[in-house]
Design a protein around this motif. Sequence first.
Motif, PDB file in Angstrom:
ATOM      1  N   GLY A 138       0.817  -1.217   0.000  1.00 32.41           N
ATOM      2  CA  GLY A 138       0.000   0.000   0.000  1.00 32.41           C
ATOM      3  C   GLY A 138       0.845   1.258   0.000  1.00 32.41           C
ATOM      4  O   GLY A 138       0.539   2.227  -0.715  1.00 32.41           O
ATOM      5  N   LEU A 139       1.933   1.263   0.786  1.00 31.21           N
ATOM      6  CA  LEU A 139       2.809   2.440   0.810  1.00 31.21           C
ATOM      7  C   LEU A 139       3.472   2.639  -0.549  1.00 31.21           C
ATOM      8  O   LEU A 139       3.574   3.782  -1.027  1.00 31.21           O
ATOM      9  N   GLY A 140       3.921   1.561  -1.178  1.00 28.96           N
ATOM     10  CA  GLY A 140       4.521   1.682  -2.506  1.00 28.96           C
ATOM     11  C   GLY A 140       3.550   2.269  -3.516  1.00 28.96           C
ATOM     12  O   GLY A 140       3.925   3.119  -4.336  1.00 28.96           O
ATOM     13  N   ILE A 141       2.300   1.846  -3.455  1.00 26.90           N
ATOM     14  CA  ILE A 141       1.279   2.368  -4.377  1.00 26.90           C
ATOM     15  C   ILE A 141       1.058   3.852  -4.132  1.00 26.90           C
ATOM     16  O   ILE A 141       1.006   4.661  -5.079  1.00 26.90           O
ATOM     17  N   VAL A 142       0.916   4.235  -2.876  1.00 23.32           N
ATOM     18  CA  VAL A 142       0.669   5.650  -2.553  1.00 23.32           C
ATOM     19  C   VAL A 142       1.844   6.526  -3.002  1.00 23.32           C
ATOM     20  O   VAL A 142       1.641   7.615  -3.574  1.00 23.32           O
ATOM     21  N   LEU A 143       3.064   6.071  -2.782  1.00 23.13           N
ATOM     22  CA  LEU A 143       4.234   6.849  -3.183  1.00 23.13           C
ATOM     23  C   LEU A 143       4.261   7.077  -4.694  1.00 23.13           C
ATOM     24  O   LEU A 143       4.575   8.176  -5.170  1.00 23.13           O
ATOM     25  N   GLN A 144       3.914   6.051  -5.461  1.00 25.38           N
ATOM     26  CA  GLN A 144       3.937   6.202  -6.923  1.00 25.38           C
ATOM     27  C   GLN A 144       2.820   7.115  -7.412  1.00 25.38           C
ATOM     28  O   GLN A 144       3.018   7.897  -8.354  1.00 25.38           O
ATOM     29  N   VAL A 145       1.655   7.041  -6.800  1.00 25.16           N
ATOM     30  CA  VAL A 145       0.570   7.960  -7.171  1.00 25.16           C
ATOM     31  C   VAL A 145       0.994   9.403  -6.906  1.00 25.16           C
ATOM     32  O   VAL A 145       0.827  10.296  -7.757  1.00 25.16           O
ATOM     33  N   MET A 146       1.556   9.635  -5.723  1.00 25.58           N
ATOM     34  CA  MET A 146       1.934  10.995  -5.371  1.00 25.58           C
ATOM     35  C   MET A 146       3.055  11.510  -6.270  1.00 25.58           C
ATOM     36  O   MET A 146       3.077  12.698  -6.615  1.00 25.58           O
ATOM     37  N   GLN A 147       3.987  10.629  -6.656  1.00 24.55           N
ATOM     38  CA  GLN A 147       5.050  11.079  -7.553  1.00 24.55           C
ATOM     39  C   GLN A 147       4.475  11.618  -8.856  1.00 24.55           C
ATOM     40  O   GLN A 147       4.911  12.652  -9.368  1.00 24.55           O
ATOM     41  N   GLN A 148       3.494  10.924  -9.402  1.00 24.83           N
ATOM     42  CA  GLN A 148       2.908  11.365 -10.666  1.00 24.83           C
ATOM     43  C   GLN A 148       2.037  12.608 -10.501  1.00 24.83           C
ATOM     44  O   GLN A 148       1.921  13.418 -11.420  1.00 24.83           O
ATOM     45  N   LEU A 149       1.423  12.770  -9.333  1.00 32.37           N
ATOM     46  CA  LEU A 149       0.557  13.929  -9.107  1.00 32.37           C
ATOM     47  C   LEU A 149       1.332  15.177  -8.699  1.00 32.37           C
ATOM     48  O   LEU A 149       0.740  16.223  -8.467  1.00 32.37           O
ATOM     49  N   THR A 150       2.659  15.063  -8.612  1.00 34.27           N
ATOM     50  CA  THR A 150       3.451  16.276  -8.385  1.00 34.27           C
ATOM     51  C   THR A 150       3.351  17.232  -9.569  1.00 34.27           C
ATOM     52  O   THR A 150       3.514  18.441  -9.420  1.00 34.27           O
ATOM     53  N   GLY A 151       3.113  16.675 -10.766  1.00 34.58           N
ATOM     54  CA  GLY A 151       3.033  17.486 -11.974  1.00 34.58           C
ATOM     55  C   GLY A 151       4.268  17.410 -12.844  1.00 34.58           C
ATOM     56  O   GLY A 151       4.354  18.081 -13.874  1.00 34.58           O
ATOM     57  N   ILE A 152       5.238  16.565 -12.471  1.00 30.04           N
ATOM     58  CA  ILE A 152       6.498  16.542 -13.203  1.00 30.04           C
ATOM     59  C   ILE A 152       6.330  16.125 -14.657  1.00 30.04           C
ATOM     60  O   ILE A 152       6.947  16.702 -15.558  1.00 30.04           O
TER      61      ILE A 152
END
Length: 493
Positions: free
Chosen positions: A270-284
């Motif tokens: 679950g933590l791995g999934i959340v980290l990857q979602v947040m990385q993409q939602l940074t806007g980079i």
Amino acid sequence: MPEDDLLTRDMAHAPGQNQAVPPEVATPGHAMVVGVLAALAGLMFGLDTGVIAGALRFIGTDFDASPRTQEWIVSSMMAAAAVGSLIAGTISFRFGRRRALLGSSILFLAGSLISALAPSVAMLILGRIFLGFAVGIAAFTAPLYISEVSAVAQRGSMIACYQLMMTGGIFLSYVTDGVLANGAHWRWMLGLMTVPATVFLIGCLFLPDSPRWLMMRGERLRARKVMRYLRATPQQADREISDIATELTRGRSEGFTFFRHNANFRRSVGLGIVLQVMQQLTGINVLMYYAPKVFQAANFGASAAGWATALIGLINLVATCVAIVTVDRWGRRPLLLLSCAIMTGSMLLAGGLVEYGGHDTVAQIAMVGSLLVFVLGFAIGAGPLVWTLCAEIQPLRGRDFGIVCSTFTNWATNWAVSNTFLSVLDTLGEAHTFWLFSGMNALFIAITLFYVPETKGVSLEDLESHLLAGWPLRDLGARTLPQGGKVSTNPSP
């Protein structure tokens, strides 16, 4: 004497298995060379990510492609990467990390050729799909492989090297696009990707199998041989092999079975999934795929937008170098918190400049500055460290499954962002889009504070032991459970 015979002789004459091996077998630099070769997957990832930014406008003109069609040209690679990441776990587990990387190199080469020679949008999308499968497999396998062959002290830096290769690829593709833009040579932009793809393919031929993967297959002799090749001393190698063997004796549930029966493994997934979602939602990736369009929307001319895009690639590359130097000194959490804070502020400023800054030269320079600071913030933390953490926090016997889940999530979110950005930009306007990303980065800060562990200097085996013992996620890297910390109930696998 062949290495197989040498290893057999050592084992026969040394019950403790700690006899010295010749210098050519025990060279500390071997692990770094192997890690760099595997990190070439990141170079291909970056090249194929960045090249489309400069080629897209010429493709749109030649094929008379609408903005919606252009979204599909860009995002088709991400959709295929999501699928590729799902099959990557099976390929990596059954055939090994090395063969998975070799297969991805062949797909990179084929996809680059198809894209460059495409006579239609449909064929171009097909080439991008090949590239997507390659990226999905490589993005899953390369950080996993690097984490398994690297020594504890260098593990963070070596996984971050993958991100460095990726940012270097993005920068090189932007420069290539700029050189070839005058003649609108988009086919050459895409076709030049075959050169690094060939280099990556050749490099994969020289990689050893992961010792941890060999241990999971019960091939302890081969695993010990590879580990001795990768470590400075035979004693260090044998100790790691012993630690891996100990972890494997705790249970052999694999993949989804382990996920269903072990609540603590579900927490790390679950933590791995959340980290990857947040990385993409940074806007980079908005900037990586659509940077010229973003700058043109901010009233930059086509030429100025191209130079500003190349500058973004350069900052991304330089800041990633900083991350590699500091990740094993400062730690994961401090860098990630600093990264998210910088991105939150810069996106907030960018939105304000668009909404209230006007269209003069000063406002344009400030706009470029805010986006460059944003990229710098991403590159020193959220970029390399999310991949590092996702490779570190998963237990050995469920690592393939856990990283499949996080990698798939990365590409699925990446696809959703890239496939809708132009539409979102048109609906919300540029200012509100930037502010939306600022809010996502602020949320990332909170997630890091409450859930992300500090894994600097902690072995993969210790992280696994703490996870399966039920320690809170944030405390997995601690030497002892902090006072007042609670251990969660963990059903037996």
